[in-house]
Write an enzyme that holds these catalytic residues in place. Structure first.
Site, PDB file in Angstrom:
ATOM      1  N   LYS A 141       0.821  -1.215   0.000  1.00  0.00           N
ATOM      2  CA  LYS A 141       0.000   0.000   0.000  1.00  0.00           C
ATOM      3  C   LYS A 141       0.856   1.265   0.000  1.00  0.00           C
ATOM      4  CE  LYS A 141      -3.172   2.602   2.961  1.00  0.00           C
ATOM      5  NZ  LYS A 141      -2.286   3.766   3.046  1.00  0.00           N
ATOM      6  N   LEU A 176      -4.793   0.077   7.608  1.00  0.00           N
ATOM      7  CA  LEU A 176      -3.607   0.922   7.654  1.00  0.00           C
ATOM      8  C   LEU A 176      -4.095   2.357   7.461  1.00  0.00           C
ATOM      9  CD1 LEU A 176      -0.895  -0.937   5.503  1.00  0.00           C
ATOM     10  CD2 LEU A 176      -1.001  -0.728   7.983  1.00  0.00           C
ATOM     11  N   ASP A 177      -3.573   3.276   8.258  1.00  0.00           N
ATOM     12  CA  ASP A 177      -3.960   4.672   8.118  1.00  0.00           C
ATOM     13  C   ASP A 177      -3.705   5.162   6.694  1.00  0.00           C
ATOM     14  OD1 ASP A 177      -4.602   4.709  10.768  1.00  0.00           O
ATOM     15  OD2 ASP A 177      -2.701   5.600  11.413  1.00  0.00           O
ATOM     16  N   ARG A 178      -4.372   6.233   6.350  1.00  0.00           N
ATOM     17  CA  ARG A 178      -4.200   6.825   5.019  1.00  0.00           C
ATOM     18  C   ARG A 178      -2.730   7.146   4.729  1.00  0.00           C
ATOM     19  NH1 ARG A 178      -7.225  12.362   2.857  1.00  0.00           N
ATOM     20  NH2 ARG A 178      -6.376  12.318   0.728  1.00  0.00           N
ATOM     21  N   THR A 180      -0.109   5.701   6.153  1.00  0.00           N
ATOM     22  CA  THR A 180       0.772   4.567   6.461  1.00  0.00           C
ATOM     23  C   THR A 180       0.861   3.671   5.229  1.00  0.00           C
ATOM     24  OG1 THR A 180       0.142   4.597   8.797  1.00  0.00           O
ATOM     25  CG2 THR A 180       1.138   2.579   7.965  1.00  0.00           C
TER      26      THR A 180
END
Length: 313
Positions: A141, A176-178, A180
């Protein structure tokens, strides 16, 4: 020249694969024994039922069905929804409790209600079809993508990155955070997603953390001991400087699944996390997968995931 990720080798358990293989072997033996016992119980029950005049009682909470389903076809409603690739079993249970699911045009609010593939299950008026073709996708990602199936605000989602990977409906396992980056698993296997998300299995995650300043020895030791956050004490399993010449680069191993846990640990101590990259999740790494790209898991990886920490009950 060593890659940056080489510095994280100290976190990996070298004996894990052999241990998992042995667990897999023992699981097969156990399953074979249990199958034999189940067959014996089945025939014993049939012998007892021959002398009875009444059949088995019908399940009172089960909606009227289409056709006459076999017992082996019946599964809990939340599991059925998860296997359709809509969401995890836990999220599916919440959807059912909220009255957002209908079975044969009747609202059902009990997640354990048994249904079969012949039943008409709908969510928000749309038919939900169980999938027999499980798909497992590893995505590296990038930043600026949110970990959700859709976004009302029109922001970019991780599903846009894997739109050519499969025609099956898959969803992210965990979040997962935006901002991260790193390893993210997507699947339509509700059972596996439920297992990986459950805290009792203590799924290992390794992060590469880039800070705005050098991590002091005092704060290094404090993180090892545990940092008190608003929702309790946050502990890590291992901590190390990723680069001996740059102590603002840190490698961290953790199994907690709390929201933004890594960022909150460092923010509590006065650090700003400039970059956060997950380099490993449940034994899966992003090796040979470029940022924004994906690959399908191998059969061996799938088998290891399914039997990961299987000794934990």
């Amino acid at each position: 020249m060593k890659r940056k990720t080489d510095n994280f080798n100290k976190f990996y358990n070298k004996k894990r694969n052999s241990a998992v293989k042995e667990q897999f072997k023992q699981e097969k033996k156990t399953a074979k024994r249990e199958r034999k016992e189940a067959i014996e119980r089945h025939f014993e029950e049939k012998r007892k039922m021959r002398g009875q005049q009444t059949g088995a009682a019908t399940q009172p909470s089960r909606p009227e069905t289409n056709g006459d389903p076999k017992k082996s076809d019946l599964i809990p409603l939340n599991k059925y929804i998860a296997h359709s690739g809509v969401c995890s079993r836990r999220d599916a249970a919440e959807l059912v409790k909220q009255g957002k699911i209908t079975v044969n045009d009747k609202i059902v609010t009990e997640p354990g209600t048994k249904v079969s593939p012949r039943d008409l299950v709908k969510m928000a008026g749309k038919k939900v079809t169980i999938s027999r073709n499980f798909v497992y996708i590893l995505l590296n990602k990038p930043k600026d993508y949110i970990t959700t199936t859709d976004d009302p605000q029109g922001r970019k989602t991780v599903l846009q990155l894997i739109r050519h990977a499969t025609s099956e409906r898959v969803y992210p396992v965990g979040r997962l955070d935006r901002n991260t980056s790193g390893v993210l698993l997507l699947t339509n296997d509700g059972d596996l997603a439920q297992k990986l998300a459950h805290p009792k299995h203590e799924i290992k995650k390794i992060y590469h953390v880039s800070l705005d300043k050098i991590l002091s020895k005092a704060h290094f030791d404090q993180i090892i001991e545990g940092v008190q956050l608003e929702d309790g004490l946050a502990g890590v399993d291992a901590l190390a400087y990723a680069d001996a010449k740059d102590k603002s680069q840190v490698g961290l191993e953790i199994h907690s699944g709390k929201n933004r846990i890594v960022r909150r640990i460092f923010e509590q101590l006065g650090y700003d996390v400039k970059n956060l990259d997950r380099v490993m999740y449940a034994g899966l790494t992003k090796k040979n997968v470029q940022r924004g790209k994906w690959r399908l898991l191998t059969e061996k990886e799938i088998r290891i995931l399914k039997y990961l920490n299987s000794s934990i009950k």
